[in-house]
Write an enzyme that holds these catalytic residues in place. Structure first.
Site, PDB file in Angstrom:
ATOM      1  N   LYS A  92      -6.714 -10.282 -37.711  1.00 35.18           N
ATOM      2  CA  LYS A  92      -7.236  -9.222 -38.580  1.00 35.18           C
ATOM      3  C   LYS A  92      -6.233  -8.081 -38.715  1.00 35.18           C
ATOM      4  O   LYS A  92      -5.578  -7.696 -37.761  1.00 35.18           O
ATOM      5  CB  LYS A  92      -8.577  -8.703 -38.070  1.00 35.18           C
ATOM      6  CG  LYS A  92      -8.567  -8.264 -36.631  1.00 35.18           C
ATOM      7  CD  LYS A  92      -9.977  -7.907 -36.168  1.00 35.18           C
ATOM      8  CE  LYS A  92     -10.028  -7.833 -34.642  1.00 35.18           C
ATOM      9  NZ  LYS A  92     -11.363  -7.734 -34.107  1.00 35.18           N
TER      10      LYS A  92
ATOM     11  N   GLU B  53       1.918  -7.494 -34.776  1.00 32.12           N
ATOM     12  CA  GLU B  53       1.668  -8.917 -35.038  1.00 32.12           C
ATOM     13  C   GLU B  53       1.258  -9.139 -36.494  1.00 32.12           C
ATOM     14  O   GLU B  53       0.209  -9.699 -36.805  1.00 32.12           O
ATOM     15  CB  GLU B  53       0.629  -9.479 -34.061  1.00 32.12           C
ATOM     16  CG  GLU B  53       1.132  -9.456 -32.622  1.00 32.12           C
ATOM     17  CD  GLU B  53       0.213 -10.185 -31.638  1.00 32.12           C
ATOM     18  OE1 GLU B  53      -0.995 -10.305 -31.925  1.00 32.12           O
ATOM     19  OE2 GLU B  53       0.715 -10.631 -30.592  1.00 32.12           O
TER      20      GLU B  53
ATOM     21  N   GLU C  62       5.771  -8.613 -26.573  1.00 30.55           N
ATOM     22  CA  GLU C  62       4.609  -8.769 -25.684  1.00 30.55           C
ATOM     23  C   GLU C  62       4.740 -10.086 -24.942  1.00 30.55           C
ATOM     24  O   GLU C  62       4.964 -11.131 -25.557  1.00 30.55           O
ATOM     25  CB  GLU C  62       3.299  -8.815 -26.483  1.00 30.55           C
ATOM     26  CG  GLU C  62       2.918  -7.524 -27.166  1.00 30.55           C
ATOM     27  CD  GLU C  62       1.556  -7.637 -27.881  1.00 30.55           C
ATOM     28  OE1 GLU C  62       0.819  -8.593 -27.599  1.00 30.55           O
ATOM     29  OE2 GLU C  62       1.283  -6.770 -28.716  1.00 30.55           O
TER      30      GLU C  62
END
Ligand code: CA
Length: 650
Positions: A141, A186, A284
């Site tokens: 999302k 992301e 990450e």
């Protein structure tokens, strides 16, 4: 005079405290943690840590300690152990209309300023991770902030520029040392509610412009997830190049459980670095030190399989995983750093879910609060709770640092204490329902340097339990045992075992099937077309125009069978074959002992030839196959063969 010296000293301290802050001395040693040295690690290599949740954690009563057992500022502890950068996520407005936080640290720019000041105080730089959203943005999302939701792309571009510039100015005015700024989090083909690169690039360019103006020395980064999809990464980099985005770093998430191999990561990032002249990094990563949950709120990684597990879930395994990521990035062209994700997001209490939940709601120390429903009703608003990564932190549930935290300070020189057993590697076994369960007699001990040594194992299972497994149909079992004083696991899958190799041609080749053309079959090869396959995407295809030219056998010799009774099946479909002579067969010691006639009756009408009650004794040669002859009609005979099976029936 004494007083004067005191004032001068104070002045000197104040002056040295300005700007870059006081670098903390890194002086780490460990008697137990094995760390393989990363040779030629650049002096300025980024060893980052995302601790975005820290303020909410502290507000919830969490205390962090140093290795001496004293309560100490988390940032100082991280710096002392070799962490160079602190990463912080920034959401535009993670609050509902009543001002109640959505959770996940309630990280707005004010929080980033506070975190940035504390990082700067101990000489660390900040990596600012703008999500350009009011809450979590990731490949699943990329919602625009509520206030920007209905903006057209021109207005939204201006909003991104203004917001980025104003936010960064707040950091600059507070004296925060900003090393890098991310244009989204992301952003796999979406950002801030936009889903076309044509629009995304406007927003990224606006953010980049603001960074260059406010922090001209900071690096501008883009950040993506799923490096296992090499083509997607190449496509993102190519789009950014096409639109001429002004950025420095192409960054990736890398979670070993889901994101492919390190070799692939290195190839994908190295290729982008060299093609476009960019720096690359892992923005990450994380690894579990235990499979246990400590805060009554489920974790993304726990016991059980289904994900890649290159290292055991131990403190040493966590260190080895991060070491391997650092080593990989350091040896990748353009590689500048690795950042760990949320190394301090630990439990806010040990008593109960209710007690912890109250803190998550009040202080935002869980991944989401119920108030997030105002913005994200379908996910966060439904599944809100605590930390899903408390078992991947560098601090235990009481806030005491794990030995693995020392990794960052030991990476350069390495640390090689005596190698000891760290864990027992899980075993896996696939057993035929009509076979024999033979659990391994030895299992691999995983040593602290991640080497393996076989050790004897005792399984906690008796004959009756094994008999029950054989009689209960296809199922999976976790057999527990003991080896070298540690717990061992053997994951047993009871299956209807297929003794054929490449039974559905999914390897993309015929081998080890033997194809013998007895006529003049014009096309006879394995084909990749899911719609023409019985299962999977490959099958054996044949076609020939000339009447009577289709004539071939397809057979596979089988080795390693036990004495017993077996059954064999294979399927065919096709058309325009006219008169046919088609049959499945089984040969033992060269003689056909079973034959099942088959027919061809049009597209999608699969016919299965099945031969049951095949009696086999060890030492005999057994071969299964299909023989196909077609007279042909019309435009030529064609067909597809798929999904052979040879299984034991007793
Ligand atoms: Ca948890």
């Amino acid at each position: 005079m004494k007083k004067m010296i005191g004032i001068l000293l104070l002045l000197a301290l104040l002056l040295s405290g300005c700007g870059s802050g006081r670098a903390v001395k890194v002086d780490v040693s460990s008697d137990t943690l094995y760390v393989k040295a990363v040779d030629n690690l650049p002096k300025d290599f980024i060893l980052g840590m995302d601790v975005s949740s820290v303020l909410a954690e502290e507000a919830s009563g969490v205390k962090y300690y140093n290795f001496a057992g004293e309560e100490q500022d988390l940032f100082r502890t991280l710096a002392e152990n070799g962490v160079t950068h602190i990463r912080v996520r920034v959401w535009n407005h993670p609050y509902d209309a009543e001002g109640r936080g959505f959770g996940g640290g309630n990280n707005d720019i004010e929080k980033a300023v506070e975190i940035g000041k504390r990082a700067t105080q101990v000489g660390m730089k900040l990596i600012v991770d703008f999500h350009y959203s009011d809450f979590w943005a990731d490949p699943g999302k990329q919602m625009a902030p509520l206030a920007w939701k209905d903006m057209d792309i021109e207005t939204k571009t201006e909003a991104v520029y203004d917001y980025t510039r104003d936010s960064l100015k707040q950091l600059r005015d507070a004296g925060v040392q900003v090393g890098m700024v991310q244009l989204g989090n992301e952003t796999n083909g979406a950002l801030c509610g936009e889903t076309t690169w044509f629009n995304i690039q406007f927003l990224m360019a606006a953010g980049s412009k603001a960074v260059r103006e406010v922090f001209p020395k900071a690096l501008v980064a883009v950040h993506f997830a799923n490096p296992e999809n090499a083509e997607s990464y190449a496509s993102y980099a190519s789009k950014l190049d096409y639109y001429n985005l002004d950025y420095d770093v192409f960054a990736s998430s890398y979670y070993p459980y889901w994101h492919g191999t390190l070799d692939n990561l290195s190839a994908v990032l190295g290729n982008i670095a060299q093609t476009y002249g960019k720096k690359v990094m892992v923005m990450e990563t994380s690894y579990a030190y235990t499979d246990a949950d400590t805060d009554f709120s489920g974790n993304t990684i726990g016991a059980g399989g289904g994900v890649a597990k290159p290292y055991p879930y131990t403190v040493q395994g966590q260190a080895n995983s991060v070491q391997s990521v650092v080593e990989t990035v350091a040896n990748t062209p353009g590689g500048i750093g690795v950042c760990y994700w949320e190394g301090a997001w630990i439990s806010v209490g040990q008593n109960s879910w209710e007690e912890n939940s109250a803190k998550w709601e009040q202080f935002g120390s869980g991944w989401a609060s119920s108030y997030a429903a105002a913005y994200d009703p379908d996910d966060a608003g439904k599944w809100y709770g605590g930390s899903a990564v408390d078992n991947q932190a560098f601090f235990d549930a009481d806030g005491r640092p794990l030995e693995s935290l020392k990794l960052f300070g030991l990476l350069r020189g390495g640390n090689e204490p005596e190698i000891t057993v760290d864990a027992i590697e899980d075993s896996e076994l696939v057993v035929d329902l009509n076979g024999v369960i033979e659990l391994p007699e030895t299992v691999n001990a995983v040593m602290t340097d991640n080497s393996r040594q076989a050790v004897p194992v005792t399984w906690e299972i008796d004959e009756a339990q094994m008999k029950a497994m054989l009689e209960s149909g296809p199922a999976k079992y976790d057999i527990v045992g003991e080896a070298g004083g540690l717990e061992a696991h053997c994951y047993v899958s009871m299956v209807e075992f297929n003794f054929l190799s490449n039974p559905g041609f999914e390897s993309g080749e015929a081998d080890p099937w033997i194809v013998t053309d007895l006529g003049k079959t014009e096309q006879l090869y394995v084909e990749d077309k899911a719609t023409d396959s019985l299962s999977g995407s490959w099958h054996m295809h044949f076609w020939s125009a000339a009447p009577g030219s289709v004539a071939f056998t397809l057979e596979q010799p089988v080795e390693g069978l036990r004495s017993g009774t077996y059954q064999y099946a294979i399927s065919i479909m096709g058309g325009d074959c006219g008169e046919t002579d088609i049959y499945a067969y089984v040969k033992i010691d060269g003689e056909i002992v079973g034959r099942a006639p088959m027919g061809i009756s049009g597209y999608g009408n699969w016919d299965t030839g099945r031969i049951e009650d095949i009696a086999y004794a060890e030492g005999q040669e057994i071969t299964v196959g299909i023989s196909v002859k077609c007279a042909g009609e019309g435009n030529g005979a064609w067909g597809k063969i798929d999904d052979a099976m040879l299984n034991s029936v007793g």
